[in-house]
Each structure stands twice: as C-alpha cells, then as structure tokens.
Design a protein around this motif. Structure first.
Motif, short mmCIF file in Angstrom:
data_model
loop_
_atom_site.label_atom_id
_atom_site.label_comp_id
_atom_site.label_asym_id
_atom_site.label_seq_id
_atom_site.Cartn_x
_atom_site.Cartn_y
_atom_site.Cartn_z
N GLU A 166 0.78 -1.08 0.16
CA GLU A 166 0.02 0.06 0.00
C GLU A 166 1.00 1.42 -0.01
O GLU A 166 1.95 1.18 0.50
CB GLU A 166 -1.05 0.10 1.33
N THR A 167 0.33 2.38 -0.56
CA THR A 167 0.80 3.66 -0.24
C THR A 167 1.26 4.05 0.94
O THR A 167 0.34 4.04 1.80
CB THR A 167 0.19 4.54 -1.25
N GLN A 168 2.21 4.68 1.26
CA GLN A 168 2.66 5.57 2.54
C GLN A 168 2.95 6.93 2.25
O GLN A 168 3.69 7.16 0.92
CB GLN A 168 3.85 4.73 3.08
N TRP A 169 3.05 7.70 3.14
CA TRP A 169 3.47 9.22 2.88
C TRP A 169 4.46 9.14 3.92
O TRP A 169 4.43 8.77 5.02
CB TRP A 169 2.25 10.00 3.36
N VAL A 170 5.72 9.64 3.64
CA VAL A 170 6.72 9.65 4.38
C VAL A 170 7.44 11.01 4.25
O VAL A 170 7.73 11.66 3.32
CB VAL A 170 7.90 8.50 3.72
N SER A 171 7.95 11.32 5.61
CA SER A 171 8.70 12.63 5.95
C SER A 171 10.01 12.24 6.59
O SER A 171 10.24 11.45 7.42
CB SER A 171 7.91 13.28 7.11
N VAL A 172 11.11 12.79 5.84
CA VAL A 172 12.38 12.79 6.19
C VAL A 172 12.96 14.15 6.59
O VAL A 172 12.83 15.01 5.66
CB VAL A 172 13.33 11.99 5.09
N ARG A 173 13.65 14.17 7.76
CA ARG A 173 14.15 15.47 8.64
C ARG A 173 15.38 14.90 8.72
O ARG A 173 15.76 14.18 9.36
CB ARG A 173 13.32 15.81 9.47
N PHE A 174 16.61 15.78 7.98
CA PHE A 174 17.89 15.83 8.31
C PHE A 174 18.10 17.13 9.31
O PHE A 174 17.99 17.99 8.78
CB PHE A 174 18.62 16.08 6.82
N GLN A 175 18.78 16.91 10.05
CA GLN A 175 19.38 17.95 11.17
C GLN A 175 20.84 18.16 11.17
O GLN A 175 21.54 17.27 10.96
CB GLN A 175 19.09 17.49 12.62
N THR A 176 21.19 19.36 10.75
CA THR A 176 22.56 19.71 10.78
C THR A 176 23.16 20.41 11.86
O THR A 176 22.38 21.13 12.36
CB THR A 176 22.77 20.60 9.45
N PRO A 177 24.51 20.49 12.01
CA PRO A 177 25.03 21.17 13.43
C PRO A 177 24.78 22.70 13.19
O PRO A 177 24.66 23.35 14.38
CB PRO A 177 26.43 20.78 13.01
N ASP A 178 24.75 23.04 11.95
CA ASP A 178 24.45 24.56 12.09
C ASP A 178 23.17 25.24 11.94
O ASP A 178 22.63 26.24 11.59
CB ASP A 178 25.20 25.13 10.74
N GLY A 179 22.19 24.22 12.28
CA GLY A 179 20.96 24.56 12.16
C GLY A 179 20.04 24.80 10.72
O GLY A 179 18.88 25.00 11.03
N GLN A 180 20.64 24.37 9.83
CA GLN A 180 19.89 24.59 8.34
C GLN A 180 19.28 23.25 8.34
O GLN A 180 19.73 22.39 7.26
CB GLN A 180 20.92 24.78 7.51
N ASP A 181 18.38 22.76 8.87
CA ASP A 181 17.61 21.47 8.68
C ASP A 181 16.92 21.53 7.40
O ASP A 181 16.42 22.55 6.79
CB ASP A 181 16.73 21.29 9.70
#
Length: 149
Positions: A70-85
């Motif tokens: 089945e279809t899913q909805w996916v969110s990916v969050r990369f967090q960076t040391p300088d706060g530019q996520d």
C-alpha cells in the motif's frame, strides 16, 4: 542526477522503533496522529550518506524502499550542526523507492547529523507509524574523498 561520492552505508545506527514523536504544535492544520506504540512502518533504508551532484555540490542523501503493498506518506528530516535542517514529505508508492536529499553549504567531520523518518498510512497524516531515527557521521577522510577541503 546524483553521483554517489561515498559508499552510502554511513548510518551511525538505526534504532527502531523509538516512542518519541515530533508531531506539530498548535495552530495551522491538525497535528498528525500519534503512532500506535511499537508499530513500525514497512520501510527499509537502502542506503544513506554523502552525495555529490555533477556540479560538485554536496548533499546528505537517504534512499528508502517500501515493503508494503500500500501507498505510504513519508517525511524525512535531516538535522545539521549549523541549524539548517531539511525536511520533505513525499508519497511512497507500494513497493516503491524514494530518494531524499539535503543540500549542504559545508560539512563538518566527526559530528552527528541526526535523521528522523516519519510515515503514515494515509494522505491526511492521521494513521502514523512509529518514527525511525538514525545518524549520519563523516570522518575527515570521508570529506576529503568527497572533495571537501
């Protein structure tokens, strides 16, 4: 088109599932539903790490595959040391694959770059799976190999 700069198996460790939830706060659209305890999304991390574009720009990258019919909805969050996520939400078709990237102006060796993957069964983001968390980390040699001075 992205060209792998390094082997994309630089995961610092994947702990599945974690009970923490990064759901939205007050105001705006309704917050996504909290996941059922311990219900892990039928996803697999195919590879993750450092990518370089043809223009020699560096990006964090993560490729996911669906193990679901089945279809899913996916969110990916990369967090960076300088706060530019970076964060993006995409529809992942049944048995499909997706690449998530996050452009980087600079990279720092020996620091953690946390990654949070959230997924839902529905487009309304009301039927959530438990989040998956991992960390990308690069050595100085990794960055030199990718052309970072």
């Amino acid at each position: 088109m992205l060209v792998p700069a390094l082997a994309l198996a630089l995961l610092g460790g994947c702990t599945i599932p974690l009970p923490a939830w990064l759901g939205g706060g007050g105001g705006g659209p309704p917050s996504p539903a909290k996941p059922a305890a311990g219900v892990v999304a039928p996803l697999s991390i195919d590879d993750a790490g450092l990518l370089a574009t043809r223009e020699r720009r560096l990006e964090l990258g993560l490729r996911l595959s669906s193990r679901s019919g089945e279809t899913q909805w996916v969110s990916v969050r990369f967090q960076t040391p300088d706060g530019q996520d970076c964060m993006s939400l995409k529809e992942l078709p049944a048995q499909g694959r997706l690449l998530f990237t996050c452009a980087q102006a600079r990279l720092v060796a020996e620091l953690d770059y946390p990654v949070t993957i959230e997924s839902w069964r529905d487009a309304g983001l009301q039927s959530a799976f438990a989040p998956i968390r991992t960390t990308l980390r690069f050595t100085r040699n990794d960055l030199v190999a990718a052309g970072v001075r």
